[in-house]
Design an enzyme around this catalytic site. Structure first.
Site, PDB file in Angstrom:
ATOM      1  N   ASP A  40      12.571  -6.022  -8.675  1.00 13.37           N
ATOM      2  CA  ASP A  40      11.159  -5.716  -8.449  1.00 13.37           C
ATOM      3  C   ASP A  40      11.041  -4.205  -8.176  1.00 13.37           C
ATOM      4  O   ASP A  40      11.512  -3.727  -7.148  1.00 13.37           O
ATOM      5  CB  ASP A  40      10.655  -6.536  -7.251  1.00 13.37           C
ATOM      6  CG  ASP A  40       9.174  -6.317  -6.946  1.00 13.37           C
ATOM      7  OD1 ASP A  40       8.545  -5.474  -7.616  1.00 13.37           O
ATOM      8  OD2 ASP A  40       8.664  -6.983  -6.035  1.00 13.37           O
ATOM      9  N   ASN A  54      14.703   5.350 -14.491  1.00 12.36           N
ATOM     10  CA  ASN A  54      16.166   5.186 -14.471  1.00 12.36           C
ATOM     11  C   ASN A  54      16.913   6.436 -14.946  1.00 12.36           C
ATOM     12  O   ASN A  54      18.140   6.478 -14.961  1.00 12.36           O
ATOM     13  CB  ASN A  54      16.595   3.941 -15.255  1.00 12.36           C
ATOM     14  CG  ASN A  54      16.156   4.003 -16.689  1.00 12.36           C
ATOM     15  OD1 ASN A  54      15.741   5.069 -17.176  1.00 12.36           O
ATOM     16  ND2 ASN A  54      16.227   2.875 -17.380  1.00 12.36           N
ATOM     17  N   ASN A 104       3.885   1.823   2.643  1.00 17.15           N
ATOM     18  CA  ASN A 104       5.267   1.773   2.129  1.00 17.15           C
ATOM     19  C   ASN A 104       6.000   3.074   2.441  1.00 17.15           C
ATOM     20  O   ASN A 104       7.172   3.059   2.855  1.00 17.15           O
ATOM     21  CB  ASN A 104       5.267   1.569   0.604  1.00 17.15           C
ATOM     22  CG  ASN A 104       4.665   0.239   0.180  1.00 17.15           C
ATOM     23  OD1 ASN A 104       4.590  -0.697   0.967  1.00 17.15           O
ATOM     24  ND2 ASN A 104       4.222   0.158  -1.073  1.00 17.15           N
ATOM     25  N   GLY A 117       0.873  -1.175   0.000  1.00 15.00           N
ATOM     26  CA  GLY A 117       0.000   0.000   0.000  1.00 15.00           C
ATOM     27  C   GLY A 117       0.906   1.219   0.000  1.00 15.00           C
ATOM     28  O   GLY A 117       1.888   1.260   0.735  1.00 15.00           O
ATOM     29  N   GLY A 165       9.287  -7.512  -3.188  1.00 18.11           N
ATOM     30  CA  GLY A 165       8.294  -7.117  -2.188  1.00 18.11           C
ATOM     31  C   GLY A 165       8.074  -5.626  -2.146  1.00 18.11           C
ATOM     32  O   GLY A 165       8.715  -4.854  -2.872  1.00 18.11           O
ATOM     33  N   ASN A 224       5.445  10.787 -10.741  1.00 17.91           N
ATOM     34  CA  ASN A 224       6.234  10.263 -11.854  1.00 17.91           C
ATOM     35  C   ASN A 224       5.730  10.867 -13.169  1.00 17.91           C
ATOM     36  O   ASN A 224       4.805  11.688 -13.184  1.00 17.91           O
ATOM     37  CB  ASN A 224       6.260   8.725 -11.850  1.00 17.91           C
ATOM     38  CG  ASN A 224       4.897   8.102 -12.099  1.00 17.91           C
ATOM     39  OD1 ASN A 224       4.027   8.725 -12.706  1.00 17.91           O
ATOM     40  ND2 ASN A 224       4.699   6.871 -11.650  1.00 17.91           N
ATOM     41  N   GLY A 234      16.542   9.230 -13.241  1.00 12.85           N
ATOM     42  CA  GLY A 234      16.749  10.009 -12.020  1.00 12.85           C
ATOM     43  C   GLY A 234      15.539  10.843 -11.651  1.00 12.85           C
ATOM     44  O   GLY A 234      14.394  10.428 -11.853  1.00 12.85           O
ATOM     45  N   ALA A 251       7.077  -0.311  -5.220  1.00 10.76           N
ATOM     46  CA  ALA A 251       7.356   0.532  -4.044  1.00 10.76           C
ATOM     47  C   ALA A 251       8.668   1.314  -4.142  1.00 10.76           C
ATOM     48  O   ALA A 251       9.073   1.938  -3.151  1.00 10.76           O
ATOM     49  CB  ALA A 251       7.324  -0.271  -2.749  1.00 10.76           C
ATOM     50  N   ALA A 252       9.306   1.322  -5.306  1.00 12.66           N
ATOM     51  CA  ALA A 252      10.540   2.125  -5.443  1.00 12.66           C
ATOM     52  C   ALA A 252      10.210   3.611  -5.258  1.00 12.66           C
ATOM     53  O   ALA A 252      10.918   4.337  -4.553  1.00 12.66           O
ATOM     54  CB  ALA A 252      11.177   1.883  -6.804  1.00 12.66           C
ATOM     55  N   GLY A 253       9.109   4.053  -5.882  1.00 14.18           N
ATOM     56  CA  GLY A 253       8.697   5.454  -5.736  1.00 14.18           C
ATOM     57  C   GLY A 253       8.340   5.778  -4.288  1.00 14.18           C
ATOM     58  O   GLY A 253       8.691   6.839  -3.764  1.00 14.18           O
ATOM     59  N   ASP A 254       7.658   4.848  -3.627  1.00 18.18           N
ATOM     60  CA  ASP A 254       7.283   5.065  -2.219  1.00 18.18           C
ATOM     61  C   ASP A 254       8.531   5.172  -1.344  1.00 18.18           C
ATOM     62  O   ASP A 254       8.594   5.986  -0.415  1.00 18.18           O
ATOM     63  CB  ASP A 254       6.411   3.911  -1.710  1.00 18.18           C
ATOM     64  CG  ASP A 254       5.119   3.772  -2.495  1.00 18.18           C
ATOM     65  OD1 ASP A 254       4.618   4.791  -3.000  1.00 18.18           O
ATOM     66  OD2 ASP A 254       4.624   2.634  -2.616  1.00 18.18           O
TER      67      ASP A 254
HETATM   68  O1  RIB Z   1       3.441   1.784  -4.873  1.00 14.04           O
HETATM   69  C1  RIB Z   1       3.358   0.393  -4.682  1.00 14.04           C
HETATM   70  C2  RIB Z   1       2.075   0.033  -3.994  1.00 14.04           C
HETATM   71  O2  RIB Z   1       0.997   0.393  -4.826  1.00 14.04           O
HETATM   72  C3  RIB Z   1       1.896  -1.432  -3.723  1.00 14.04           C
HETATM   73  O3  RIB Z   1       2.432  -1.836  -2.501  1.00 14.04           O
HETATM   74  C4  RIB Z   1       0.394  -1.613  -3.850  1.00 14.04           C
HETATM   75  O4  RIB Z   1      -0.225  -1.932  -2.643  1.00 14.04           O
HETATM   76  C5  RIB Z   1      -0.148  -0.320  -4.440  1.00 14.04           C
HETATM   77  O5  RIB Z   1      -0.767   0.445  -3.505  1.00 14.04           O
END
Ligand code: RIB
Length: 309
Positions: A246, A222, A43, A39, A287, A183, A224, A249-252
């Site tokens: 994976d 990628n 995250n 979520g 994950g 983004n 930046g 959640a990189a942005g989070d």
């Molecule tokens: O940004 C990634 C998240 O988006 C995931 O963890 C998923 O739950 C969605 O909310």
């Protein structure tokens, strides 16, 4: 210590790992299915806590077995979870595919996230008085998000907003937002300006600043990130080259680490590099919140990079 309140979503991510996504009408087999706590709100909260901030999370879960799994994941990651509310119905679920390149596609079923109301927030309003930053995304209902923005603005708290999934942001709330992080796809949806090159990226950011947003951070995958301040000064910060496993959640992770390292609305190049390093580590791991690095890991990564220069 920087104090951050996140008002946002918690989801159980049901992740299917595939070589490539199915074509329309095609059925394919998953290589593996994982159930990962995630979520965008959760995250970002975990990313900020693990990057060194004191974080309180306000959100909602349902009354199904996913609820307790999410609660233990978030509190086990150092986030204060006692403001999370239980609603009748399902916990939020995200259906995710991750392909061989690490790229993800997400379909969200909001469940309890959509039931978090303005009244729920009013019950916890006292806690806002001591916060430095409030972080919001777009996976809970808009009235609640808008209310939190306005109350935070009145209290002089820095508001970070990540409009994901993308929406048209009403023009009368733009001045509540101190740091808007989005983004390229989200920037196109929000501004209507295609972000196919640097010119489009700058034009979109300037449009948002002219509309009232304090600062804009445009994440460019990628390539930046691009930071634009309230005087429309633009700074680019490159990303780090890592092998993607994976990207979920990189942005989070970027947003949570940026907020923890900044502590206010005054974004520095160093904080953007710290956030980029956190995101780079995340994409080497599977994950969502379970793959987010902590402060020592981020600092060690940056030390290694600097020693190679
Ligand atoms: O940004 C990634 C998240 O988006 C995931 O963890 C998923 O739950 C969605 O909310």
């Amino acid at each position: 210590m920087v104090k951050i309140i996140v008002v946002g979503s918690m989801n159980m991510d049901i992740v299917n790992h595939v070589l490539k996504r199915p074509l329309p009408g095609e059925t394919i087999k998953s290589l593996k299915t994982d159930y990962n706590p995630g979520g965008k709100g959760a995250n970002q909260a975990v990313a900020a806590a693990q990057a060194g901030a004191q974080v309180i999370f306000i959100g909602a879960v349902g009354n199904d077995p996913f609820a307790s799994q999410l609660l233990s994941a978030i509190s086990g990651s150092g986030v204060q979870s006692n403001f999370i509310i239980h609603k009748d119905g399902n916990t939020g679920v995200a259906s995710i595919t991750v392909d061989a390149s690490g790229e993800n596609h997400i379909i969200l079923s909001e469940g309890a996230n959509g039931l978090l109301t303005v009244n729920d927030i009013q019950d916890s309003l006292d806690v806002f008085d001591t916060a430095d930053i409030v972080m919001l995304q777009n996976e809970i209902n808009w009235d609640t998000t808008r209310y939190v923005m306005e109350e935070s603005y009145k209290r002089g708290i820095s508001v970070y907003f990540n409009p994901a999934p993308a929406l048209q942001i009403p023009s009368d709330v733009l001045h509540f937002i101190d740091v808007l992080i989005l983004n390229e796809t989200e920037a196109e949806s929000v501004t209507g300006i295609p972000i196919s090159n640097d010119y489009g990226a700058v034009q979109a950011s300037v449009k948002l600043i002219n509309g009232g947003v304090g600062n804009v951070v445009l994440t460019l995958g990628n390539k930046g990130s691009m930071f634009t301040d309230s005087s429309c000064n633009v700074m680019y910060v490159p990303s780090f080259d890592v092998q993607a496993v994976d990207t979920t959640a990189a942005g989070d992770t970027f947003i949570g680490a940026l907020a923890a390292s900044t502590g206010s609305k005054d974004i520095s190049e160093e904080a953007l590099r710290f956030a980029s390093a956190a995101a780079a580590i995340k994409i080497t791991r599977k994950g969502a919140l379970g793959g987010i690095p902590n402060k020592s890991e981020i600092e060690a990564f940056l030390t290694t990079i600097n020693s190679k220069k």
